[in-house]
Design a protein around this motif. Structure first.
Motif, PDB file in Angstrom:
ATOM      1  N   SER A 152       0.839  -1.186   0.000  1.00 63.90           N
ATOM      2  CA  SER A 152       0.000   0.000   0.000  1.00 63.90           C
ATOM      3  C   SER A 152       0.878   1.242   0.000  1.00 63.90           C
ATOM      4  O   SER A 152       1.997   1.229   0.538  1.00 63.90           O
ATOM      5  CB  SER A 152      -0.914   0.016   1.225  1.00 63.90           C
ATOM      6  N   ASN A 153       0.368   2.309  -0.611  1.00 60.71           N
ATOM      7  CA  ASN A 153       1.085   3.581  -0.602  1.00 60.71           C
ATOM      8  C   ASN A 153       0.849   4.361   0.682  1.00 60.71           C
ATOM      9  O   ASN A 153       1.546   5.339   0.945  1.00 60.71           O
ATOM     10  CB  ASN A 153       0.653   4.442  -1.799  1.00 60.71           C
ATOM     11  N   GLU A 154      -0.127   3.937   1.470  1.00 62.51           N
ATOM     12  CA  GLU A 154      -0.464   4.681   2.681  1.00 62.51           C
ATOM     13  C   GLU A 154      -1.147   3.774   3.690  1.00 62.51           C
ATOM     14  O   GLU A 154      -1.679   2.712   3.345  1.00 62.51           O
ATOM     15  CB  GLU A 154      -1.387   5.848   2.335  1.00 62.51           C
ATOM     16  N   LEU A 155      -1.112   4.210   4.937  1.00 64.43           N
ATOM     17  CA  LEU A 155      -1.802   3.476   5.997  1.00 64.43           C
ATOM     18  C   LEU A 155      -3.307   3.670   5.881  1.00 64.43           C
ATOM     19  O   LEU A 155      -3.763   4.713   5.406  1.00 64.43           O
ATOM     20  CB  LEU A 155      -1.334   3.983   7.365  1.00 64.43           C
ATOM     21  N   PRO A 156      -4.084   2.688   6.321  1.00 64.77           N
ATOM     22  CA  PRO A 156      -5.545   2.841   6.261  1.00 64.77           C
ATOM     23  C   PRO A 156      -6.017   3.885   7.261  1.00 64.77           C
ATOM     24  O   PRO A 156      -5.484   3.995   8.364  1.00 64.77           O
ATOM     25  CB  PRO A 156      -6.053   1.445   6.633  1.00 64.77           C
ATOM     26  N   ASP A 157      -7.006   4.663   6.863  1.00 57.35           N
ATOM     27  CA  ASP A 157      -7.546   5.676   7.769  1.00 57.35           C
ATOM     28  C   ASP A 157      -9.007   5.407   8.124  1.00 57.35           C
ATOM     29  O   ASP A 157      -9.680   6.263   8.702  1.00 57.35           O
ATOM     30  CB  ASP A 157      -7.414   7.074   7.168  1.00 57.35           C
ATOM     31  N   GLU A 158      -9.485   4.213   7.764  1.00 56.38           N
ATOM     32  CA  GLU A 158     -10.855   3.837   8.098  1.00 56.38           C
ATOM     33  C   GLU A 158     -10.830   2.755   9.166  1.00 56.38           C
ATOM     34  O   GLU A 158     -10.038   1.814   9.103  1.00 56.38           O
ATOM     35  CB  GLU A 158     -11.586   3.326   6.848  1.00 56.38           C
ATOM     36  N   ASP A 159     -11.719   2.882  10.144  1.00 58.54           N
ATOM     37  CA  ASP A 159     -11.736   1.946  11.262  1.00 58.54           C
ATOM     38  C   ASP A 159     -11.949   0.507  10.816  1.00 58.54           C
ATOM     39  O   ASP A 159     -11.374  -0.422  11.391  1.00 58.54           O
ATOM     40  CB  ASP A 159     -12.834   2.341  12.257  1.00 58.54           C
TER      41      ASP A 159
END
Length: 234
Positions: A152-159
């Motif tokens: 992934s290019n970024e960490l998840p920001d959804e719970d």
């Protein structure tokens, strides 16, 4: 002809090949090999162009067994990962998927942009990764999955994605090549097609896993880990 090398020698040769091909990726390579030996999953986090996909493909082409790869988007459907619904089974009142060449039949898998998973895919991924189980309607099927590498290019920001994130015991941040000399070395690498490719047979992999299972963790290390956990939680 049988390979004259021992399982440990094959692994060491494969490891050296990967590190010669992928500059400044030693830690990530060791992590992926560790995941393979311990049947765990790996998460690679980093911006585009940091060879996350290349690293995974270089590793997987050196392994025996079924391999599955997919790039997820917000429009990815469950059929793309798990296979289409079987119409003959549906006519008989059964909900089943045709999983041939899909994720439920893979032994090693790579899912790029894994946090683009929608809820329909997420629920199936959670049990597939943790319990190694895939549900066909009312029935549960054991899957042969040994290791899945997610990128992934970024960490998840959804719970709702935090549970998926927790399924990855090994997590690495992959950045661009930093050292100028290593960058020059990367730019002058020989043609990749001409480089040796050592394959790790299943028998050798099982031998290595048996050796790993026999390793006993010293009590002093457990004490250090306990202290580290206490420090991190404080």
């Amino acid at each position: 002809m049988e390979n004259p090398l021992t399982a440990s020698e094959i692994l060491a040769t494969l490891r050296s090949e990967l590190k010669a091909t992928l500059i400044e990726r030693d830690e990530v390579i060791d992590g992926c090999l560790l995941a393979l030996l311990t049947r765990q999953h790996v998460l690679l986090l980093g911006p585009p162009g940091t060879a996350k996909s290349m690293l995974t493909r270089e590793l997987c082409r050196r392994l025996d067994g079924n391999y599955f790869e997919w790039l997820l988007t917000k429009f990815t459907t469950p059929e793309e990962l798990f296979g289409p619904v079987s119409l003959p089974a549906l006519e008989e009142g059964r909900y089943e998927r045709i999983t041939t060449h899909k994720l439920p039949q893979a032994e090693v898998a790579f899912l790029d942009e894994i946090f683009k998973s929608n809820s329909a895919i997420l629920n199936a991924l959670l049990t597939l990764l943790n319990e190694r189980t895939f549900y066909h309607g009312d029935s549960a099927e054991r899957v042969p999955l040994e290791t899945l590498i997610g990128a992934s290019n970024e960490l998840p920001d959804e719970d709702e994605l935090s549970a998926l994130y927790d399924r990855f015991i090994l997590r690495f941040t992959v950045d661009y090549v930093q050292d100028d000399q290593r960058f020059k070395a990367m730019m002058t690498l020989d043609n990749q097609a001409d480089l040796p490719v050592t394959t790790l047979p299943k028998e050798a992999l099982e031998t290595l896993r048996t050796a790993c299972d026999a390793v006993k963790v010293d009590r002093s290390i457990i004490a250090e880990l306990t202290e580290l956990r206490r420090t991190l939680n404080s």
